[in-house]
Design an enzyme around this catalytic site. Structure first.
Site, PDB file in Angstrom:
ATOM      1  N   TRP A 100       0.836  -1.209   0.000  1.00 50.33           N
ATOM      2  CA  TRP A 100       0.000   0.000   0.000  1.00 50.33           C
ATOM      3  C   TRP A 100       0.866   1.253   0.000  1.00 50.33           C
ATOM      4  O   TRP A 100       0.572   2.221  -0.695  1.00 50.33           O
ATOM      5  CB  TRP A 100      -0.968  -0.004   1.186  1.00 50.33           C
ATOM      6  CG  TRP A 100      -1.888  -1.183   1.164  1.00 50.33           C
ATOM      7  CD1 TRP A 100      -1.969  -2.168   2.104  1.00 50.33           C
ATOM      8  CD2 TRP A 100      -2.852  -1.522   0.149  1.00 50.33           C
ATOM      9  NE1 TRP A 100      -2.918  -3.091   1.734  1.00 50.33           N
ATOM     10  CE2 TRP A 100      -3.472  -2.726   0.555  1.00 50.33           C
ATOM     11  CE3 TRP A 100      -3.244  -0.928  -1.046  1.00 50.33           C
ATOM     12  CZ2 TRP A 100      -4.470  -3.351  -0.208  1.00 50.33           C
ATOM     13  CZ3 TRP A 100      -4.237  -1.551  -1.806  1.00 50.33           C
ATOM     14  CH2 TRP A 100      -4.834  -2.735  -1.387  1.00 50.33           C
ATOM     15  N   ASP A 167      -1.949   6.650   6.286  1.00 50.29           N
ATOM     16  CA  ASP A 167      -2.959   5.693   5.849  1.00 50.29           C
ATOM     17  C   ASP A 167      -3.224   4.783   7.054  1.00 50.29           C
ATOM     18  O   ASP A 167      -2.390   3.968   7.418  1.00 50.29           O
ATOM     19  CB  ASP A 167      -2.399   4.886   4.665  1.00 50.29           C
ATOM     20  CG  ASP A 167      -3.346   3.789   4.194  1.00 50.29           C
ATOM     21  OD1 ASP A 167      -4.422   3.617   4.801  1.00 50.29           O
ATOM     22  OD2 ASP A 167      -2.992   3.107   3.208  1.00 50.29           O
ATOM     23  N   LYS A 191     -11.981  -2.089   6.675  1.00 55.26           N
ATOM     24  CA  LYS A 191     -11.161  -2.917   7.550  1.00 55.26           C
ATOM     25  C   LYS A 191     -11.679  -2.826   8.987  1.00 55.26           C
ATOM     26  O   LYS A 191     -12.107  -3.812   9.546  1.00 55.26           O
ATOM     27  CB  LYS A 191      -9.681  -2.492   7.509  1.00 55.26           C
ATOM     28  CG  LYS A 191      -8.985  -2.411   6.138  1.00 55.26           C
ATOM     29  CD  LYS A 191      -9.233  -3.540   5.235  1.00 55.26           C
ATOM     30  CE  LYS A 191      -8.373  -3.683   3.985  1.00 55.26           C
ATOM     31  NZ  LYS A 191      -7.780  -2.541   3.342  1.00 55.26           N
TER      32      LYS A 191
HETATM   33  C1  LIG Z   1      -7.050  -2.171   2.069  1.00 51.93           C
HETATM   34  C2  LIG Z   1      -6.054  -1.086   2.184  1.00 51.93           C
HETATM   35  C3  LIG Z   1      -5.964  -0.066   1.237  1.00 51.93           C
HETATM   36  C4  LIG Z   1      -6.818  -0.016  -0.020  1.00 51.93           C
HETATM   37  O1  LIG Z   1      -8.090   0.392   0.322  1.00 51.93           O
HETATM   38  P1  LIG Z   1      -9.223   0.628  -0.800  1.00 51.93           P
HETATM   39  O2  LIG Z   1     -10.317   1.231   0.036  1.00 51.93           O
HETATM   40  O3  LIG Z   1      -9.557  -0.718  -1.353  1.00 51.93           O
HETATM   41  O4  LIG Z   1      -8.710   1.545  -1.826  1.00 51.93           O
HETATM   42  C5  LIG Z   1      -5.037   0.932   1.437  1.00 51.93           C
HETATM   43  N1  LIG Z   1      -4.233   0.928   2.518  1.00 51.93           N
HETATM   44  C6  LIG Z   1      -4.283  -0.044   3.454  1.00 51.93           C
HETATM   45  C7  LIG Z   1      -3.373   0.008   4.633  1.00 51.93           C
HETATM   46  C8  LIG Z   1      -5.201  -1.085   3.320  1.00 51.93           C
HETATM   47  O5  LIG Z   1      -5.254  -2.038   4.244  1.00 51.93           O
END
Ligand SMILES: *Cc1c(COP(=O)(O)O)cnc(C)c1O
Length: 355
Positions: A100, A167, A191
């Site tokens: 990511w 993030d 998540k």
């Molecule tokens: C799942 C995830 C993403 C991607 O998320 P989307 O909503 O599918 O774009 C980005 N960063 C992390 C840390 C993730 O776990």
């Protein structure tokens, strides 16, 4: 009975799902489904207000911060962040802690200079890079607080002169941290916050409006702040279910209470991985994630037999990401401790039969 260890979309509290199911038929006894009402209706505006207020309450946000719920997933934040913060001749620092983080770096390069200050690629991202320095010329330092795929987590945010952007898709609302170090935090809902379809953005308003480029309205944070996340039709249902999940968290003691439970849950599973001679953890111990627990069978030929035992006990979603292999137990806020005990018992039973 199923125990959902999926990495995302992921488990939600049972009470939340029941409430959401009712609202999909008859919302607030209105005789209408939440899926068919106007986002400008009094009932939905109340949902949006409550969702924003819950984020502020749970994280004790000061009035410097704005909270918005938008679309496009965390992946859209990979480009919205540099588009809104990084000038063409500016520079931003990124930590490369996995897949990511890499995607975020790739997008940032479209908008300005990127300084990758540290990486753990050399050991397949099994640890969190530490001890790096960040040049104060950088507009921000971008971090991934929890690396969902590798099961590593930043347990201490670095001390830097530059503001942080993170993030937090897979560990938002799982633990306490000092929000004031951050200019922006983003998290895809699916998540640890709700269903897929909305992205939470928490942004320090004073940090915005500094780049010189023209930004399309939909991609500009101010547009969504000024519009109260209703500049266009928001993802009504994902925001509603996220609101219910945050309400559930608040009713259960908030971040302080869940952090303690999350630490106990993770310890229960890691202790078994370390004790059981058939298994081994993949992440460096000091950087282990309390959300995603990655482990392998030392003898990979035993995987089908272990998978079969997990399946018959109702444990699902345990396959590791293809870049790590083995198993990954995602044990987000909504995962009860009892479910982790079920998995631990399977591991013990597996040892008795195959050890
Ligand atoms: C799942 C995830 C993403 C991607 O998320 P989307 O909503 O599918 O774009 C980005 N960063 C992390 C840390 C993730 O776990």
């Amino acid at each position: 009975m199923k125990y959902n260890f999926s990495a995302g979309p992921a488990i939600l509290p049972k009470e939340v799902m029941e409430e959401a199911g009712k609202a999909a038929i008859n919302f607030n006894n209105s005789g209408l489904s939440i899926l068919e009402i106007s986002h400008r209706s009094k009932d939905f505006i109340a949902v949006m207000d409550q969702a924003v207020q819950l984020v502020k309450d749970l994280l004790s946000l000061s009035s410097d911060y704005e909270v918005i719920f938008i679309s496009g997933g965390a992946s859209s934040q990979f480009f919205m962040v540099p588009m809104n913060f990084l000038d063409e001749n500016g520079k931003a620092a990124y930590v490369d802690s996995g897949v990511w983080a890499n995607k975020a770096i790739k997008e940032a390069k479209l908008f300005g200079q990127v300084d990758v200050v540290a990486s753990s690629k050399d050991e397949n991202y099994s640890y969190i890079p530490k001890g790096f320095s960040v040049d104060s010329q950088n507009t921000y330092l971008h971090l991934t607080s929890n690396n969902t795929i590798y099961g590593t987590q930043l347990h201490h945010f670095p001390e830097t002169e530059v503001p942080l952007i993170a993030d937090m898709s897979s560990d938002i609302f799982s633990r306490a941290f000092d929000v004031n170090k951050f200019d922006l935090i983003y998290a895809g809902a699916q998540k640890n916050m709700g269903p897929a379809g909305t992205t939470l953005v928490i942004v320090k308003k004073s940090a915005l409006g500094k780049v010189r480029r023209s930004i399309p309205s939909m991609l500009k944070y101010e547009t969504h702040i000024d519009g109260g996340s209703m500049y266009n039709t928001p993802p009504v249902f994902p925001i509603y279910v996220s609101m219910l999940t945050m309400q559930w968290l608040k009713n259960n003691g908030g971040i302080e209470a869940i952090q303690k439970i999350n630490e106990e849950k993770a310890a229960l599973l890691y202790n078994e991985i370390d004790r059981n001679p058939l298994f081994v953890g993949t992440a460096r111990k000091e950087d282990r994630s309390n959300m995603n627990v990655c482990f392998l069978l030392k003898d990979s030929s035993q995987e089908p037999a272990f998978n079969e035992m997990c399946k018959s006990a109702g444990c699902v979603g345990l396959a590791g990401h293809r870049s790590v292999g083995g198993f990954r137990a995602s044990i987000y806020n909504a995962m009860p401790k009892d479910a982790i005990q079920v998995l631990v018992d399977i591991m013990r039973e597996f040892e008795r039969k195959n050890g």
